[in-house]
Design a protein around this motif. Sequence first.
Motif, PDB file in Angstrom:
ATOM      1  N   LEU A 176       1.027  -0.785  -0.262  1.00 36.77           N
ATOM      2  CA  LEU A 176      -0.225   0.279  -0.184  1.00 36.77           C
ATOM      3  C   LEU A 176       0.549   1.367  -0.224  1.00 36.77           C
ATOM      4  CD1 LEU A 176      -2.883   1.611   0.573  1.00 36.77           C
ATOM      5  CD2 LEU A 176      -1.959   0.867   2.853  1.00 36.77           C
ATOM      6  N   MET A 177       1.849   1.158   0.670  1.00 32.51           N
ATOM      7  CA  MET A 177       2.728   2.247   1.091  1.00 32.51           C
ATOM      8  C   MET A 177       3.047   2.757  -0.491  1.00 32.51           C
ATOM      9  SD  MET A 177       6.043   2.846   3.716  1.00 32.51           S
ATOM     10  CE  MET A 177       6.660   1.358   2.923  1.00 32.51           C
ATOM     11  N   THR A 178       4.208   1.884  -0.943  1.00 31.73           N
ATOM     12  CA  THR A 178       4.517   2.139  -2.422  1.00 31.73           C
ATOM     13  C   THR A 178       4.239   1.621  -3.259  1.00 31.73           C
ATOM     14  OG1 THR A 178       4.813  -0.565  -2.396  1.00 31.73           O
ATOM     15  CG2 THR A 178       6.524   0.503  -1.545  1.00 31.73           C
ATOM     16  N   GLY A 179       2.644   1.366  -3.557  1.00 26.32           N
ATOM     17  CA  GLY A 179       1.055   1.699  -4.619  1.00 26.32           C
ATOM     18  C   GLY A 179       1.169   3.203  -3.914  1.00 26.32           C
ATOM     19  N   LEU A 180       1.224   4.004  -3.234  1.00 27.55           N
ATOM     20  CA  LEU A 180       0.744   4.996  -3.318  1.00 27.55           C
ATOM     21  C   LEU A 180       1.673   6.388  -3.353  1.00 27.55           C
ATOM     22  CD1 LEU A 180      -0.880   5.433   0.207  1.00 27.55           C
ATOM     23  CD2 LEU A 180      -2.236   5.583  -1.704  1.00 27.55           C
ATOM     24  N   ASN A 181       2.656   5.473  -2.955  1.00 25.79           N
ATOM     25  CA  ASN A 181       4.178   6.521  -3.777  1.00 25.79           C
ATOM     26  C   ASN A 181       4.222   6.322  -5.088  1.00 25.79           C
ATOM     27  OD1 ASN A 181       7.337   5.423  -4.357  1.00 25.79           O
ATOM     28  ND2 ASN A 181       6.946   7.505  -3.218  1.00 25.79           N
ATOM     29  N   ARG A 182       3.831   5.318  -6.305  1.00 22.77           N
ATOM     30  CA  ARG A 182       4.127   5.646  -7.314  1.00 22.77           C
ATOM     31  C   ARG A 182       2.746   6.407  -7.767  1.00 22.77           C
ATOM     32  NH1 ARG A 182       4.759  -0.543  -7.042  1.00 22.77           N
ATOM     33  NH2 ARG A 182       7.190  -0.856  -6.708  1.00 22.77           N
ATOM     34  N   ARG A 207       9.058   8.227   2.260  1.00 24.28           N
ATOM     35  CA  ARG A 207       8.996   8.683   3.836  1.00 24.28           C
ATOM     36  C   ARG A 207       8.103   9.062   4.334  1.00 24.28           C
ATOM     37  NH1 ARG A 207      13.959  11.940   5.482  1.00 24.28           N
ATOM     38  NH2 ARG A 207      14.764  10.193   4.995  1.00 24.28           N
ATOM     39  N   LEU A 208       7.001  10.240   3.426  1.00 20.58           N
ATOM     40  CA  LEU A 208       5.552  11.259   3.577  1.00 20.58           C
ATOM     41  C   LEU A 208       4.404   9.799   4.065  1.00 20.58           C
ATOM     42  CD1 LEU A 208       6.167  14.697   2.407  1.00 20.58           C
ATOM     43  CD2 LEU A 208       6.782  13.586   4.339  1.00 20.58           C
ATOM     44  N   VAL A 209       4.704   9.813   3.284  1.00 19.25           N
ATOM     45  CA  VAL A 209       3.831   8.396   2.743  1.00 19.25           C
ATOM     46  C   VAL A 209       3.884   7.334   3.690  1.00 19.25           C
ATOM     47  CG1 VAL A 209       2.606   6.051   2.027  1.00 19.25           C
ATOM     48  CG2 VAL A 209       3.090   7.960  -0.092  1.00 19.25           C
ATOM     49  N   THR A 214       4.717   7.845   6.989  1.00 19.93           N
ATOM     50  CA  THR A 214       4.383   9.046   8.007  1.00 19.93           C
ATOM     51  C   THR A 214       3.191   8.727   8.181  1.00 19.93           C
ATOM     52  OG1 THR A 214       6.691   9.561   8.331  1.00 19.93           O
ATOM     53  CG2 THR A 214       5.826  10.892   9.345  1.00 19.93           C
ATOM     54  N   ALA A 215       2.631   9.439   7.398  1.00 18.28           N
ATOM     55  CA  ALA A 215       1.228   9.333   7.541  1.00 18.28           C
ATOM     56  C   ALA A 215       0.220   8.168   7.534  1.00 18.28           C
ATOM     57  CB  ALA A 215       0.665  10.412   5.699  1.00 18.28           C
ATOM     58  N   ILE A 216       0.412   7.399   7.014  1.00 19.23           N
ATOM     59  CA  ILE A 216      -0.688   5.767   7.498  1.00 19.23           C
ATOM     60  C   ILE A 216       0.437   5.528   8.605  1.00 19.23           C
ATOM     61  CG2 ILE A 216      -0.196   3.608   6.858  1.00 19.23           C
ATOM     62  CD1 ILE A 216       0.772   4.241   3.726  1.00 19.23           C
ATOM     63  N   GLU A 217       1.391   5.800   8.956  1.00 14.75           N
ATOM     64  CA  GLU A 217       1.595   4.950  10.298  1.00 14.75           C
ATOM     65  C   GLU A 217       0.665   6.143  11.850  1.00 14.75           C
ATOM     66  OE1 GLU A 217       5.147   3.478  11.009  1.00 14.75           O
ATOM     67  OE2 GLU A 217       5.480   2.015   9.904  1.00 14.75           O
ATOM     68  N   ILE A 218       0.940   7.503  11.302  1.00 11.04           N
ATOM     69  CA  ILE A 218       0.601   8.430  11.947  1.00 11.04           C
ATOM     70  C   ILE A 218      -1.038   7.678  12.720  1.00 11.04           C
ATOM     71  CG2 ILE A 218      -0.111  10.572  12.400  1.00 11.04           C
ATOM     72  CD1 ILE A 218       2.225  11.094  11.608  1.00 11.04           C
ATOM     73  N   THR A 219      -1.956   7.698  11.259  1.00 12.19           N
ATOM     74  CA  THR A 219      -3.275   7.194  11.248  1.00 12.19           C
ATOM     75  C   THR A 219      -3.945   5.835  11.665  1.00 12.19           C
ATOM     76  OG1 THR A 219      -3.280   8.821   8.572  1.00 12.19           O
ATOM     77  CG2 THR A 219      -5.372   7.190   9.202  1.00 12.19           C
TER      78      THR A 219
END
Length: 221
Positions: free
Chosen positions: A141-147, A154-156, A158-163
């Motif tokens: 999910l993280m790498t897919g959102l990045n692409r 890093r920002l993706v 961080t945002a996911i884990e804070i959420t």
Amino acid sequence: MARFSSRHDRLARRLFQLYAGLVLYGASSALLVRSGLGLEPWNVLHQGLSERTGLSMGVVLTVVGAVVLLLWIPLRQRPGLGTVSNVLVIGAAMDATLAVVPDAHAPAVRVLAMAAGIVLNGAATGLYIAARFGAGPRDGLMTGLNRRTGVSIRLVRTAIEITVVVTGFLLGGTVGIGTLLYAVTIGPLAQLFLRMFAVRPASDGSTVVATGQPRRAILRP
């Protein structure tokens, strides 16, 4: 014949690492639960949902993993054997460990359980990712959102884990010193164990079952 045997041995080792890593990940996460001193980010969410639904943490982890995997479809991510195994194995290993390991009450035992959980989680991460059978659902999910978005990993992340931490905490998940220590140590630990458990790629041009990018991802259950 020797070349075939070498490929067979390498594949056997990778499969062993894959499933040993997944089982160890579930067991180490259970130790963090029993310590009561804080969980890794996604398991804060899983514990909160478990408290609200009455389902075991392992079952919640499996269901959430399956839902996250569905999000791969619009992101055009391609799962590997490790991705599917992640969804099926970690939750079962966690529930099995929780069934036999009681809550820790003495302060020294709680700290020991927390420390063991974090270190073993790092070892599990190294085992699983170094096997190169594909990213876990949450990493995908993280790498897919990045692409798709162009936002940095890093920002993706961080945002996911804070959420997930905030949502899990509001639902009743445990956030504590273990959560903080996990956040600051899991990267170095994973890198250490990735080097330790690295499987040398085939040098004969053969194709493996599924490959990943072990230096760019950290396993999430």
